[in-house]
Structures are given as structure tokens and as C-alpha cells.
Design an enzyme around this catalytic site. Structure first.
Site, PDB file in Angstrom:
ATOM      1  CB  SER A  19      -0.910   0.008   1.233  1.00  0.00           C
ATOM      2  OG  SER A  19      -0.167   0.361   2.380  1.00  0.00           O
ATOM      3  CE  LYS A  91      -3.802   2.556  13.106  1.00  0.00           C
ATOM      4  NZ  LYS A  91      -4.556   3.828  12.997  1.00  0.00           N
ATOM      5  CG  ASP A  92      -1.886  -1.893  10.750  1.00  0.00           C
ATOM      6  OD1 ASP A  92      -2.849  -1.440  11.394  1.00  0.00           O
ATOM      7  OD2 ASP A  92      -1.450  -1.370   9.714  1.00  0.00           O
ATOM      8  NE  ARG A 137      -8.337   3.851  17.995  1.00  0.00           N
ATOM      9  CZ  ARG A 137      -8.183   5.069  17.453  1.00  0.00           C
ATOM     10  NH1 ARG A 137      -8.459   6.158  18.143  1.00  0.00           N
ATOM     11  NH2 ARG A 137      -7.761   5.194  16.209  1.00  0.00           N
ATOM     12  NE  ARG A 138      -9.155   6.160  13.624  1.00  0.00           N
ATOM     13  CZ  ARG A 138      -8.266   5.852  12.678  1.00  0.00           C
ATOM     14  NH1 ARG A 138      -8.590   5.052  11.684  1.00  0.00           N
ATOM     15  NH2 ARG A 138      -7.044   6.340  12.736  1.00  0.00           N
ATOM     16  NE  ARG A 155     -10.417  -3.397   5.685  1.00  0.00           N
ATOM     17  CZ  ARG A 155      -9.866  -4.426   5.067  1.00  0.00           C
ATOM     18  NH1 ARG A 155     -10.581  -5.472   4.752  1.00  0.00           N
ATOM     19  NH2 ARG A 155      -8.584  -4.396   4.754  1.00  0.00           N
ATOM     20  N   GLY A 156     -10.220   0.084   3.186  1.00  0.00           N
ATOM     21  CA  GLY A 156      -9.380   0.491   2.064  1.00  0.00           C
ATOM     22  C   GLY A 156      -8.273   1.397   2.532  1.00  0.00           C
ATOM     23  CG  ASN A 157      -5.336   2.762  -0.342  1.00  0.00           C
ATOM     24  OD1 ASN A 157      -6.037   3.753  -0.537  1.00  0.00           O
ATOM     25  ND2 ASN A 157      -4.817   2.051  -1.311  1.00  0.00           N
ATOM     26  CB  VAL A 158      -4.742   6.959   3.290  1.00  0.00           C
ATOM     27  CG1 VAL A 158      -5.006   8.449   3.440  1.00  0.00           C
ATOM     28  CG2 VAL A 158      -4.191   6.381   4.598  1.00  0.00           C
ATOM     29  CB  THR A 160      -9.674   3.479  -0.837  1.00  0.00           C
ATOM     30  OG1 THR A 160      -8.599   2.938  -1.581  1.00  0.00           O
ATOM     31  CG2 THR A 160     -10.974   2.828  -1.235  1.00  0.00           C
ATOM     32  NE  ARG A 161      -9.156   3.661   5.670  1.00  0.00           N
ATOM     33  CZ  ARG A 161      -8.607   3.503   6.858  1.00  0.00           C
ATOM     34  NH1 ARG A 161      -9.074   4.173   7.895  1.00  0.00           N
ATOM     35  NH2 ARG A 161      -7.583   2.699   7.023  1.00  0.00           N
ATOM     36  CB  CYS A 247      -8.421  -5.856  15.124  1.00  0.00           C
ATOM     37  SG  CYS A 247      -8.958  -7.356  14.339  1.00  0.00           S
TER      38      CYS A 247
END
Ligand SMILES: NCc1[nH]cc(CCC(=O)O)c1CC(=O)O
Length: 315
Positions: A19, A91-92, A137-138, A155-158, A160-161, A247
Site C-alpha cells: 500500500s 498498530k497493525d 475503537r473509532r 475500509r481500504g487505504n487512505v 480510497t477512504r 482488533c
């Protein structure tokens, strides 16, 4: 021995997800290592793999196998000796990792805050707005503060969002400030004060993992280990372990150096945000029993609506 000469003749293979954010992190890692060792960055070869977590975009991570989907492929490449180390967003990375891998370095943590995009603050989100996120969490933090909002999976990468938001699939969304910075998108959104809106465990930190028995790579990576960042990230991972958090579990925490020790502030939520337990602890930098104890204490005070989502000792 002349370390610089020694490392100059060697090359290392750095594994990363493909990514854009992961690639930016890999490049930052390569450049920091090259600088620390006074070598040409070309000695560190970036090897990109597609992770299952990136391939499956239509369902929340928690439903399809959790954080292991970010590391599975890179773990296999490490085992096969195809790469010498992997760079991951802390985080992941799952809380419990196999002993055959070692966290050889934690890079200096970037901006730990979450950024809200689509409104200037949590209070300024319009009544009844739709907010896109796939992070439990969010979602729980938002619904705790704003039960009128509706959460939809994002979902998806930055990129995409951000395009989903632009396409009107939601009125607002969250992204990590560190991720936006690493992608050169610093002007995006409004950073949320970390005192009021705690980030995810390990947010904004990059972990470097190698095979535990690979002394050559461990020595090489040690040069970019940032002790205060390592201390805070390890403490947060110990809290996660104590909570039995995955998660699926809404966990927010921030640890900061304070005096000659650490200050940890944490919160756990029910997924709908209705229930919330906060906790705080001060402890010595290497005292990983303290965050474990904080986890036990918080679970001990938590109602069942929270504890059913955790597998910690106190639950
Ligand atoms: N779960 C995806 C992920 N993993 C790490 C980051 C951001 C960078 C970081 O926290 O180190 C992001 C994107 C986001 O949450 O906005």
C-alpha cells in the site's frame, strides 16, 4: 571492528506491504537506516508483497481474520529467508507474535493523533451524520461522544477512504495524522486533541521485525531503535495483552514519557460506545507488569457489555 566498513559491504532486504502508506514507511525506514550507518540507501532493498488484508476490501478486518492478515505474507517471507526484516505499522501488528520473530527496533513515533475529516471537531459533526470507519475503537469513541451519529464501514487505504468521503458515502471519517503525514497530506482534516480522543495502541509507530536468531540483522536494526518510542509502544502492547484485546475490541490508549517513567491513559468501550471505562497509571519505563495490572483493574471495573469483547485475566 570498524562497524561502518563492516555494514558497507552488506545488503539487507526490507519487506513491506504494497500500500502507498506501507511503501512510504519502508522508504522512511530505509533512509533512517542508511543515515544511521552512513551507507548508501541502495544497500537496503525494498521488497513489496500484497497482504491479504489489502486484497480483501469489502468487509471489516475484524470479521475476516484480524491483524494477522497484515503480517501473514511477510512472516512467510521472513521464514523463507526471502527478506531480512519487515517494517510494520505497530498498530497493525498482533499483540502475540511468534518467538521466532523479534521486534528489533521501534522507530521514533510520529504524531499520535487521529484526524477528523469532514467536520472541525467531534462536537461540530452535524446531528445524525453518517461517519465512515471500520475501526471498532473509532466507532465506539464516536458513539460514546455522539450517540446520534450513524457509523458505516469504511475500509481500504487512505486514498480510497478519502475518495469514498468525497463521493458522499459518509459525512465524515477518521484517519491517523501519522499516515497522512507520511503520504504528504498534512493539510487534510482536523487533528483531534489526544487528551480528549485517545489513539490506538501503537499508533504512529513503525516496528521492525526480523528472525530472532539473526544477529546480523538485529545489530543492523538496533541503530534506529528509539528508546522512548520503544518503551511506550511495548507498554501499550502489554496493556493489550492484559486486556486480551484484538482488533474486535475498542481500546484507546496513549503512553507518554513523564519524569523518568511513563504515564499511560487508557479507555475501553462497548462497541456501541454506551459503556466506557477509563484508567490511568504511572510506572517505570521497563515495568511491563504495570500496564498488565492496569488492564486487570479496568476489566475488573467493566460491565459485561465491555468484558464480553475481551479475553483478559480479569474478565
Ligand atoms: N489500520 C490502517 C493503518 N495502520 C496504520 C495507520 C496509520 C499510521 C500509524 O498509525 O502508524 C493506518 C491508517 C489509519 O488508521 O488512518
Amino acid at each position: 571492528m570498524d562497524t561502518q566498513k563492516h555494514t558497507q559491504n552488506q545488503t539487507f532486504r526490507l519487506g513491506t506491504r504494497r500500500s502507498p502508506l506501507a511503501m512510504a514507511q519502508a522508504e522512511e525506514t530505509r533512509d533512517r537506516l542508511a543515515r544511521a550507518h552512513g551507507i548508501d540507501p541502495a544497500h537496503i532493498e525494498i521488497v513489496a508483497v500484497t497482504a491479504s488484508g489489502d486484497r480483501i476490501q469489502d468487509r471489516p478486518l475484524a470479521e475476516i481474520g484480524g491483524k494477522a492478515l497484515w503480517t501473514k505474507e511477510l512472516d512467510a517471507w521472513l521464514d523463507a529467508g526471502e527478506i531480512d526484516f519487515a517494517a510494520h505499522s505497530a498498530k497493525d501488528v498482533e499483540t502475540l507474535r511468534p518467538d521466532r520473530f523479534a521486534i528489533a527496533a521501534v522507530l521514533e513515533r510520529a504524531d499520535v493523533r487521529d484526524v477528523l475529516i469532514g467536520a472541525e471537531s467531534i462536537a461540530a459533526i452535524p446531528q445524525g451524520a453518517v461517519v465512515g470507519t471500520s475501526a471498532p475503537r473509532r466507532a465506539a469513541q464516536l458513539l460514546h461522544a455522539r450517540p446520534d451519529c450513524k457509523v458505516v464501514t469504511f475500509r481500504g487505504n487512505v486514498a480510497t477512504r478519502l475518495s469514498k468521503l468525497a463521493a458522499g458515502e459518509a459525512d465524515a471519517t477518521f484517519l491517523a495524522a501519522a499516515g497522512l503525514q507520511r503520504l504528504g497530506k498534512t493539510g487534510t482534516g482536523h487533528a483531534l486533541d489526544e487528551e480528549e480522543w485517545l489513539p490506538a495502541p501503537g499508533q504512529a509507530a513503525i516496528l521492525l521485525e526480523c528472525r530472532s536468531d539473526d544477529a546480523r540483522t538485529r545489530d543492523f536494526l538496533a541503530a534506529v531503535d528509539h528508546a522512548p518510542s520503544r518503551a511506550t509502544v511495548m507498554a501499550e502492547r502489554a496493556l493489550l495483552a492484559g486486556l486480551g484485546g484484538s482488533c474486535h475490541s475498542p481500546i484507546a490508549v496513549l503512553t507518554r514519557p513523564e519524569g523518568d517513567g511513563l504515564l499511560m491513559r487508557a479507555a475501553i468501550f462497548s462497541p456501541d460506545g454506551a459503556e466506557h471505562i477509563a484508567g490511568e497509571a504511572r510506572f517505570a519505563t521497563d515495568d511491563l507488569a504495570a500496564p498488565t495490572q492496569l488492564a486487570r483493574d479496568m476489566l475488573g471495573r467493566a460491565p459485561e457489555a465491555i468484558t464480553v469483547h475481551f479475553e483478559g485475566a480479569g474478565a
